[in-house]
Write a protein that holds these residues in place. Structure first.
Motif, PDB file in Angstrom:
ATOM      1  N   LYS A 248       6.651   6.224 -13.374  1.00 41.33           N
ATOM      2  CA  LYS A 248       6.527   6.464 -11.931  1.00 41.33           C
ATOM      3  C   LYS A 248       7.763   5.962 -11.192  1.00 41.33           C
ATOM      4  O   LYS A 248       8.281   6.628 -10.288  1.00 41.33           O
TER       5      LYS A 248
ATOM      6  N   VAL B  62       0.842  -1.204   0.000  1.00 40.97           N
ATOM      7  CA  VAL B  62       0.000   0.000   0.000  1.00 40.97           C
ATOM      8  C   VAL B  62       0.872   1.248   0.000  1.00 40.97           C
ATOM      9  O   VAL B  62       0.622   2.201  -0.752  1.00 40.97           O
ATOM     10  N   GLN B  63       1.911   1.260   0.820  1.00 38.43           N
ATOM     11  CA  GLN B  63       2.795   2.424   0.889  1.00 38.43           C
ATOM     12  C   GLN B  63       3.518   2.657  -0.443  1.00 38.43           C
ATOM     13  O   GLN B  63       3.646   3.793  -0.892  1.00 38.43           O
TER      14      GLN B  63
ATOM     15  N   ASN C 159      -2.534   2.161  -8.215  1.00 36.33           N
ATOM     16  CA  ASN C 159      -3.443   1.360  -7.414  1.00 36.33           C
ATOM     17  C   ASN C 159      -2.674   0.235  -6.741  1.00 36.33           C
ATOM     18  O   ASN C 159      -1.793  -0.369  -7.342  1.00 36.33           O
ATOM     19  N   VAL C 160      -3.014  -0.069  -5.505  1.00 34.81           N
ATOM     20  CA  VAL C 160      -2.334  -1.143  -4.779  1.00 34.81           C
ATOM     21  C   VAL C 160      -2.463  -2.479  -5.511  1.00 34.81           C
ATOM     22  O   VAL C 160      -1.564  -3.321  -5.460  1.00 34.81           O
TER      23      VAL C 160
ATOM     24  N   GLU D 119       1.881   6.519  -6.810  1.00 36.05           N
ATOM     25  CA  GLU D 119       0.582   7.004  -7.269  1.00 36.05           C
ATOM     26  C   GLU D 119      -0.071   6.018  -8.239  1.00 36.05           C
ATOM     27  O   GLU D 119      -0.559   6.392  -9.308  1.00 36.05           O
TER      28      GLU D 119
ATOM     29  N   ALA E 202       2.501   1.696  -3.406  1.00 35.15           N
ATOM     30  CA  ALA E 202       1.482   2.169  -4.354  1.00 35.15           C
ATOM     31  C   ALA E 202       1.217   3.660  -4.163  1.00 35.15           C
ATOM     32  O   ALA E 202       1.120   4.408  -5.138  1.00 35.15           O
ATOM     33  N   ASP E 203       1.139   4.104  -2.924  1.00 38.74           N
ATOM     34  CA  ASP E 203       0.928   5.524  -2.643  1.00 38.74           C
ATOM     35  C   ASP E 203       2.102   6.359  -3.143  1.00 38.74           C
ATOM     36  O   ASP E 203       1.907   7.419  -3.741  1.00 38.74           O
ATOM     37  N   LYS E 204       3.322   5.894  -2.910  1.00 38.45           N
ATOM     38  CA  LYS E 204       4.514   6.625  -3.362  1.00 38.45           C
ATOM     39  C   LYS E 204       4.540   6.761  -4.887  1.00 38.45           C
ATOM     40  O   LYS E 204       4.948   7.784  -5.412  1.00 38.45           O
TER      41      LYS E 204
END
Length: 82
Positions: free
Chosen positions: A50, A19-20, A28-29, A26, A22-24
């Motif tokens: 990315k 999850v982290q 989807n997990v 940008e 994916a957030d970094k």
């Protein structure tokens, strides 16, 4: 090195959850989960961009790391903690 191994190793080296990461990046997990499960074997242009952005490296360098199993230099690891 397979793309799935590159992503998992990068994530684990930086003590990030899926999850982290994916957030970094940008994304989807589920994208990270599918990559690590080897269901996505090559990165899309968007995902590759990315990774390049967060590693502060060009596409060729990142692709070489994926293909030839080159370790990520310590100088770039801080980018995942910002």
């Amino acid at each position: 090195m397979a793309f799935c191994d590159f992503v998992k190793e990068l994530r684990e080296q930086n003590n990030l959850t899926q999850v982290q990461l994916a957030d970094k990046l940008e994304v989807n997990v589920n994208t990270i989960k599918q990559i690590e499960a080897n269901k996505i074997k090559t990165p899309s242009n968007r995902v590759l961009d990315k990774f390049c952005e967060y590693l502060n490296e060009d596409r060729l360098t990142v692709i070489n790391k994926i293909i030839f199993n080159k370790k990520m230099p310590r100088k770039n690891r801080h980018l995942f903690y910002s």
